[in-house]
Design an enzyme around this catalytic site. Structure first.
Site, short mmCIF file in Angstrom:
data_model
loop_
_atom_site.label_atom_id
_atom_site.label_comp_id
_atom_site.label_asym_id
_atom_site.label_seq_id
_atom_site.Cartn_x
_atom_site.Cartn_y
_atom_site.Cartn_z
CD GLU A 1 99.32 -93.49 -15.28
OE1 GLU A 1 99.42 -94.54 -15.94
OE2 GLU A 1 99.25 -93.48 -14.03
CB CYS B 1 98.52 -96.64 -23.04
SG CYS B 1 98.55 -94.88 -23.23
#
Lengths: 470, 470, 470, 470
Positions: free
Chosen positions: A247, A281
């Site tokens: 990720e 993110c």
């Protein structure tokens, strides 16, 4: 100064290597824990292997009960944990509390999903070779899991590895960020009180060298890493035969069509752009607004951004605070300066005060500027007008990343076009790209990584199918 | 005059009771077949029971092969079958051909779905009582199926019962409409050539009295009926312990929002309203158009309706032809007259010529008029303007039926509102309610019936789950 | 000598580098094709990228039709293709024919699965943050796929990459084994005649250096490799950000309990051990037989093995023929000799004649001998008695591989124990581990690889989920 | 004497018609509640309709929270409720407690399943007619549910209707048995404290005449009935257009193969045969034992049955107590006498004392005897030897019922044969047919009913699919 033992092989221990943890807001060390070394890691791995039979044969009602107990334990300590998290990460309390609540939810989801491993019966008689036979596909724990989690959601991004691992029946060794190891160590205390076999979880702060054994040691069958692209892809290279879930970052786009709820778009864009100083993110880094409404949008947006309350993360009124460290604040300062030198204009913000960087809105940026092309991971947002919806989509796609994107529109045709064509893992309609609930599939393509999290999805990577042909 | 034997217990036979089949266009008998009586039905049931072990143990590759052979057989005789169907039903060749092609597709779907019966493995250890146990759920044929199919899609609505029954491993006795039994008897010739055990299918035209044994005989485990509500609900009452699937009527609504592709809406509304003279369960009977575009819509619509080519169903240029019989044409005439007497205005059509009723558009109707409240099942459409989208949805819902509805809009909010609130089995976006492809779940609520067809969905009603607790 | 053009970017072309193809049975070159170089590979990649929009927007009915046409094309040329395959691989015609038939089936499965991409709607309102929202998860083609396939099933193992790629909407560049490139090139002729956009498939024989670009070039989003572990794991290391599916080797175990159908076990063990001279990933290499029946089993087994007919692969009576090349035959010879020197005994076989190695049965082997520990990939089988079922399972697990295993038993307790504890991708009850039908999930754990093939399962790796949060 | 108000339209009320509730053990009335009449039922229906919009739009997190609160409420009052249930039903405390615990579990399952309504996205482009379109299938509450529950599990069989209804978003009016209405009224107090809208649930004890409106009133869209076959099938007849789920009776078989764990079989057979005096739909009524072990089995079985402790249901040591009323005890007495007169022998038991009937084991019964052919619903078990497994299966199938069956065996072949051929809803391997956990699909075929319960399965009948074609 409070001291936190690390959690190794079912025991809380100290080591020879103390690790001071600093409050980013005032740059003062406020607590201490320890770095694990090779010895501790080896103990953790051994214990993980030893407990595997017990963990994998734990009936689902016991796993579920233990996972719900963890959720309850977090609930009971909500304020304490949120405060600890705010201290170590500089995250304002409103967001810190939200993160603990999300972790509670993540454990509850795991407590439900552990009872719902998929199992399928397949007719095999599609050809004469399979006559009289059926296939019974069931899922088994893959084995030891290595988790590496980042500073920006110190609790919940670790929990997104721990909870599915335990639910799937896989022991896990987790390396938290050395900036923010304390909340996960507090979590370990809660987990230690449950019936999960000792060794099922170890939480080991480590330096990069020792931590790299999580990547290279083939006793781990899965590496789940959340962090930066450069590090992530190198890990994949070094990971040997294990599976890898990455990720990584993003520079999410947000597209605002002329046929939308403008005030909602502004409101969500502010949160999407500046929550936790953009150290997220899926923070909304690049906002594209239809030219017809660009002026109105940018005025309202600037106005709201200017009202964000700076302060100590521990105060409930604080909306924005220090960045994780001064290095990052300086990096942002440099990137904005570079953009301005190349023609970008600052609509608001643009100044640094130690570890604090002001919420900053840029216009007239170019795609190749760092503030656009790279992951800014800071409180900086670019605003650009567009004339044609498809070109705006193209603009968002002109990125090496592909995590999430937001689209404000009320047109079915635009919604469909965006969903079909945005090269991302998730398209958020009428909200900022920062939207995430913990049971949805979450993850990116391109440079944003490999695989999906979201408990059930993370669990699938931690399970191996096995077919019985009968 | 061509004679068609009926298909009983794996044999083509005649009986003492000839049944003449009439071409609705010229009211002339053009072929003959037979009515089955109690004896034939008993033979069919016996044969169905006898072949059940063979049928249920047929491996899926053999069932699939046979079902694909049927599809191929239909393909090989496409023109012949379409012509036969046009003769018996008065359906224009363009639609008759389309119906055969859909039946081909329906058998292909069955040929694929018979290999994909669902099978599930469930963890049972959610409590201590289930520790160490799993549940294996598999699906078994329910037993004999009784099918009763209508005149309006003589082939494909029969196929929607036959194909899933064979795919599920259930023998089926089908009673076609006595108006239109020939195309299914031609289909029986094709099916008879495959490896399905004799007795798996019987096609028995019957009078209502004998046909009613399909409803009452408890050796049938499922009754699948397509027809009128009054008959359907009475069947449910008389059906004893068997399962009942009812595909009954509708008076489908079509809603045209101001934010839509107007020309597309007009084009689709014409087909939706007048294909096969509206003798379609999901024909667009009640059209609601936003007032802003009402005038434009109605002008374009009338213009297109007026251009529909009337003629012999066997000619390729024919778009509209006779109704199934004069009784129905007279019924339509009466309903329209009643509406006009109560204040409705005729924009076009409104006249009857024997079995032919002109394509007719009404305005200023009221919900309680028969042309609105009941299922018109003829070439009559009402047009009404609306001001508020939600009220238009409410208007569509003010019906005892709930099959499908069409909505033309480009607004996400309207699409979502319509889908959440329309009380129907299917909402068709930007097409008329007449839209159907053969693998989608199809069926209605309220007075429109019980259950869903669409091969896979029909099969699920023909299968019983059985769990092995192990 | 027949010449086969290679298939590059939608065109059949020759290059400067001829590649002779040899018949392993007589070591004579019988046909010629070409090696692709960097230029051809670049053309193939460019064409693949260019056709991607067309391929991904191809409706499923067109993809399905084209995939079924390929199946039909293979059917039409069954004998020709089987002969070609027998020539290039030395595989006896009985098996070569079977392989083409399996490829036909694999394409048919793909023609059905391309219409069944999963799509899921998820409630997102599990917390207040998701109120009013749902998640719509759909699957999109991942992009360019690189395939590398081995010599032992030259057609079907290539087809297990090509068919799912086309079904998923991903262009694919496939490198066949340079020993056996001809059957896939013949397949390319068939695929070229369908409506798949030119560039969707290239078949490029390459030397290892050029072939390695399939691994390293980041324009490929997935590498699907079938071959040896050493090569496979190095590829993973070099693969950069792309996904990797590895179907590597095995040394499959077969366990024969005392409560079983002995004659069936013998019969299946012979096929499982010696089909295509054991050059099969799931060939039964290590057979464990309960001591009570060991003598009987081994006598019957030896007797049947001794009856295997050696000969020219092109003759229909041939059951066993030459190995793929003399190097491999010599390798087998050395391994057997090593085993014998360390104490193993030869029950039958044990001699080499050029490229032919006799079907060989060993007893008294030890786990660390190469014939047990490594993948023998030749006609060599070890037989060992066991006393305790669990120990036999443990014996099978003492391997670096974990692909499939066979178990003969009629005891529920043994079946369950075997399924729960065998560390493999598939447990075959009452058949040899060689069992595979083409729609079942197939693949291994441990050193046997990563991921699963089986059309639907392969497709899932070629698709990326994307969620619309609405 | 304690008085319990009934729960009508969100209020606890009394009526003019008191209903005394009697303790079956001492035949003394110990509490009072009320019968609802037409007025109360009408109020309940109105309130149910009024609250439907609020209930259906309740986000899943709120529904889940409320359902878990109910589970907690039951947990908090476990002993009180178990005692009440024991009082009204004569069920021994060990079983009464277990029933409350199962109800807790049933509500928890509902709290999880309400977040997991299925939703499917289907490709519609299988033919040109569907090009560019997808189908989005979602599930909507069917509307008002009518529930009728029996005396034998007064709490949990009501909960199996209430919990899924609330989870699915359907208001429910439940008629408990007039013998045992109190525990559900106590449950209503708990549910009333949650956030479910008032009117979502009414609990109305009614006489049969008034209760029948639940069957006939078309405002109810689903009738879910648990009770006797005669009543159930007549309800289906009278139910009009509503869906009907029937959980009717059984006379479950238990088959004991010679290859089994005999002591386990005996132990489970005793519980399966005599728990709550056999007043359980899936009580083991007909036990078939392989002749080889018949003697041993019957001796051990009789021995254990003789040890069952009779007593007051409120005492913790009591294993068996009174039947629900003397009428039933007399009925059992008559049936056993009839059997004995026709040749059956009594191995133990066979005597009645008021409402108590001794645990009774018969041999040499014939299939047509009432104790075999009908549902005994009492503490009577027949034991028969068999020689051939298949014949024993046939024996079990020679019944008008088909709910569950138990099979003790360690042979795969017998397990498979039993599962393939037993005409029941569930086959329990190596346990008595009485096995049930609350999330497994549960229900029967033949005279045992229609449909399945088990929360998720019950919910599916309470939901209607709707497709959006887009």
């Amino acid at each position: 100064m409070q001291t936190f033992d690390i959690y190794c092989a079912g025991q809380f221990i100290s080591t020879q290597n103390p690790l001071e943890v600093t409050n980013p807001f005032n740059n003062q060390a406020f607590a201490q824990t320890y770095l694990a070394g090779e010895t501790e890691l080896e103990q953790a791995i051994q214990a993980a292997q030893d407990c595997m039979p017990a963990l994998r044969s734990m009936p689902s009602h016991k796993k579920s009960k233990a996972l719900f107990e963890i959720a309850q334990g977090l609930q009971d300590q909500l304020e304490t944990l949120a405060t600890l998290l705010a201290h170590e990460s500089g995250k304002p309390m409103i967001y810190a509390r939200g993160e603990i609540m999300r972790s509670i939810q993540t454990f509850k989801i795991a407590g439900e999903e552990c009872k719902r491993l998929p199992g399928e019966i397949i007719q095999l008689d599609w050809t004469p070779a399979g006559e009289g036979r059926k296939g019974y596909v069931q899922y088994f724990p893959i084995g030891l899991v290595a988790g590496i989690s980042p500073f920006n959601f110190p609790m919940n991004l670790a929990v997104h590895k721990i909870a599915p691992a335990l639910a799937a029946g896989c022991p896990i060794v987790l390396k938290p960020s050395t900036n923010t190891p304390l909340s996960t160590l507090a979590l370990a205390r809660i987990i230690d009180n449950t019936d999960f076999p000792k060794g099922s979880l170890s939480i080991l702060p480590m330096n990069r060298k020792n931590g790299n054994q999580l990547v290279t040691d083939s006793r781990f069958k899965l590496l789940s890493f959340t962090g930066s692209p450069a590090v992530g892809w190198r890990m994949k290279e070094q990971s040997g035969p294990k599976k890898v879930v990455l990720e990584l970052g993003g520079n999410a786009g947000l597209l605002v069509s002329d046929d939308c709820n403008l005030d909602l778009a502004v409101e969500k864009a502010v949160i999407g752009g500046f929550a936790y100083s953009g150290q997220v993110c899926i923070h909304a880094q690049r906002i594209y607004v239809h030219r017809k409404i660009f002026e109105t949008f940018s005025q309202k947006f600037i106005q709201k951004v200017a009202q964000l309350t700076f302060g100590n993360p521990l105060e409930s009124t604080t909306q924005i605070s220090a960045m994780i460290d001064e290095d990052n604040a300086i990096r942002i300062e440099n990137w904005v300066n570079e953009a301005v030198e190349s023609g970008a204009k600052i609509l608001c913000g643009g100044k640094r005060f130690g570890t604090y960087y002001e919420p900053t809105v840029l216009v007239e940026t170019k795609p190749q500027m760092k503030v656009c092309a790279l992951e800014v991971f800071g409180p900086v947002v670019s605003l650009e007008p567009f004339d044609d919806f498809k070109e705006a989509i193209e603009g968002i796609n002109q990125s090496e990343f592909g995590l999430q994107a937001g689209v404000f529109t009320n047109r079915i045709s635009e919604m469909d076009y965006a969903f079909e064509n945005l090269e991302v893992g998730g398209v958020i309609l009428n909200d900022a790209p920062i939207f995430r609930v913990d049971h949805m599939p979450y993850g990116g393509i391109k440079n944003s990584g490999l695989g999906r999290e979201g408990v059930k999805y993370a669990m699938m990577d931690m399970l191996e199918p096995r077919i019985l042909v009968k």
